[in-house]
Design an enzyme around this catalytic site. Structure first.
Site, mmCIF file in Angstrom:
data_model
loop_
_atom_site.group_PDB
_atom_site.id
_atom_site.type_symbol
_atom_site.label_atom_id
_atom_site.label_comp_id
_atom_site.label_asym_id
_atom_site.label_seq_id
_atom_site.Cartn_x
_atom_site.Cartn_y
_atom_site.Cartn_z
ATOM 1 N N ASN A 62 1.059 -1.283 0.035
ATOM 2 C CA ASN A 62 -0.087 0.155 0.190
ATOM 3 C C ASN A 62 0.948 1.189 -0.033
ATOM 4 O O ASN A 62 1.631 1.501 0.914
ATOM 5 C CB ASN A 62 -0.884 -0.050 1.337
ATOM 6 C CG ASN A 62 -1.695 1.177 1.281
ATOM 7 O OD1 ASN A 62 -1.675 2.270 0.488
ATOM 8 N ND2 ASN A 62 -2.621 1.173 2.287
ATOM 9 N N VAL A 63 0.763 2.112 -1.146
ATOM 10 C CA VAL A 63 1.717 3.145 -1.212
ATOM 11 C C VAL A 63 1.488 4.208 -0.222
ATOM 12 O O VAL A 63 2.446 5.015 0.153
ATOM 13 C CB VAL A 63 1.779 3.626 -2.426
ATOM 14 C CG1 VAL A 63 2.283 2.535 -3.477
ATOM 15 C CG2 VAL A 63 0.576 4.354 -2.908
ATOM 16 N N SER A 150 -1.964 14.609 -14.229
ATOM 17 C CA SER A 150 -3.260 14.460 -15.007
ATOM 18 C C SER A 150 -3.600 15.580 -15.286
ATOM 19 O O SER A 150 -3.175 16.794 -14.846
ATOM 20 C CB SER A 150 -4.511 13.750 -14.384
ATOM 21 O OG SER A 150 -5.762 14.158 -15.033
ATOM 22 N N TYR A 162 -9.094 14.631 -6.353
ATOM 23 C CA TYR A 162 -8.058 14.168 -7.472
ATOM 24 C C TYR A 162 -7.450 15.409 -8.201
ATOM 25 O O TYR A 162 -6.209 15.538 -8.416
ATOM 26 C CB TYR A 162 -9.148 13.311 -8.620
ATOM 27 C CG TYR A 162 -8.089 12.966 -9.660
ATOM 28 C CD1 TYR A 162 -7.572 11.480 -9.381
ATOM 29 C CD2 TYR A 162 -8.098 13.420 -11.032
ATOM 30 C CE1 TYR A 162 -6.748 10.997 -10.344
ATOM 31 C CE2 TYR A 162 -7.276 12.604 -11.768
ATOM 32 C CZ TYR A 162 -6.668 11.463 -11.492
ATOM 33 O OH TYR A 162 -5.794 10.585 -12.639
ATOM 34 N N ALA A 164 -6.868 18.404 -6.837
ATOM 35 C CA ALA A 164 -5.633 18.691 -5.875
ATOM 36 C C ALA A 164 -4.673 17.879 -5.591
ATOM 37 O O ALA A 164 -3.476 18.242 -5.599
ATOM 38 C CB ALA A 164 -6.397 18.898 -4.475
ATOM 39 N N LYS A 166 -3.410 15.867 -8.277
ATOM 40 C CA LYS A 166 -2.545 15.709 -9.339
ATOM 41 C C LYS A 166 -1.630 16.918 -9.422
ATOM 42 O O LYS A 166 -0.606 17.250 -10.187
ATOM 43 C CB LYS A 166 -3.377 15.485 -10.361
ATOM 44 C CG LYS A 166 -3.971 13.901 -10.545
ATOM 45 C CD LYS A 166 -2.616 13.037 -10.237
ATOM 46 C CE LYS A 166 -3.248 11.395 -10.452
ATOM 47 N NZ LYS A 166 -2.075 10.569 -10.552
ATOM 48 N N ILE A 195 -7.832 8.554 -21.176
ATOM 49 C CA ILE A 195 -7.304 7.008 -21.713
ATOM 50 C C ILE A 195 -8.184 5.949 -21.723
ATOM 51 O O ILE A 195 -9.117 6.011 -20.504
ATOM 52 C CB ILE A 195 -5.844 6.927 -20.810
ATOM 53 C CG1 ILE A 195 -5.201 8.151 -20.992
ATOM 54 C CG2 ILE A 195 -5.038 5.590 -21.444
ATOM 55 C CD1 ILE A 195 -4.738 8.579 -22.215
#
Length: 252
Positions: A62-63, A150, A162, A164, A166, A195
């Site tokens: 888990n990163v 992104s 998301y 914030a 990225k 994508i």
């Protein structure tokens, strides 16, 4: 950096964009450490990399967990004897409007939705970069770290968390490129647009059509095109501190 026999860690490497990157780099002879939470997907990705001509190992991690990241990076260094690169690809989505009002009732984006995305998509990038960079310096391995940002970093409706995260990843790319250059470590990033992935594949046809209508090239990007760009950034020794946008011209 020539990729033959170079040791590259890819987070989120068991599926989607991460697996596409892994297979592409394997075809160039890289030795890959694939990090993910799903052992079954990891095993499939390792087999695909070996079929492509590379060497790969799987690591469940888990990163967003500091202890797990420290342990995993140390294990990769022990297993391969070197680390030359990292692709910070792992990420999650928990989309939602900041506020939604329906029939006079207000629904808010939850702290859990915010925090879970920040933990994986931003804190995870910090933890992995810190540990990998430290290990590269310790081993005297020069190389490159590639962050997956992104185009949503510019702000996208329904993606407070998301966007914030990225945007933070893009800013950190510049900071780390300046800080780590003295150790022979480049840092760069890729900012994909829309994508073709499992997530977009599950969308309704009308939603997909509306999404692609705004893209000048009139199609979504392919995972292999992101993988090609990541390989380019790893190989080009003068690319650092910049984000390569790959969005079909969406952000003109």
């Amino acid at each position: 950096m020539q990729l033959e026999d170079k040791v590259i860690i890819i987070t989120g490497g068991g599926q989607g964009l991460g697996r596409a990157m892994a297979e592409h780099l394997a075809g160039k002879g890289a030795r890959l450490a694939l990090v993910d939470l799903n052992q079954e997907r990891l095993d499939e990705a390792v087999a695909a990399c070996e079929a492509a001509g590379g060497q790969a190992r799987a690591y469940v991690c888990n990163v967003a967990d500091e202890a797990q990241v420290v342990s995993t990076v140390a294990q990769v260094a022990s297993d391969f004897g070197a680390i030359h690169g990292l692709v910070n690809n792992a990420g999650i989505l928990r989309d939602g409007l900041l506020l939604k009002v329906r029939d006079g009732e207000i629904t808010k984006l939850s702290l859990q939705q915010w925090q879970s995305v920040i933990d994986v998509n931003l804190t995870g990038v910090f933890l992995c970069t810190r540990e990998v960079a430290a290990k590269m310096v310790e081993l005297k391995n020069e190389g490159a770290i590639i962050n997956i940002s992104s185009i949503s970093r510019a702000g996208n409706i329904g993606q407070t968390n998301y966007s914030a995260a990225k945007a933070g990843v893009a800013a950190l790319t510049v900071v780390w490129a300046r800080e780590l250059a003295r150790y022979g470590i480049r840092v760069a990033g890729v900012a994909p647009g829309f994508i073709e992935t499992e997530m977009t594949g599950s969308m309704k046809p009308e939603a997909l059509e509306k999404m692609t209508a705004g893209i000048p090239l009139r199609r979504m990007g392919r995972p292999q095109e992101i993988a090609h760009s990541v390989a380019y950034l790893l190989e080009n020794d003068y690319y650092s501190g910049r984000i390569l946008e790959l969005d079909g011209g969406l952000r003109l």
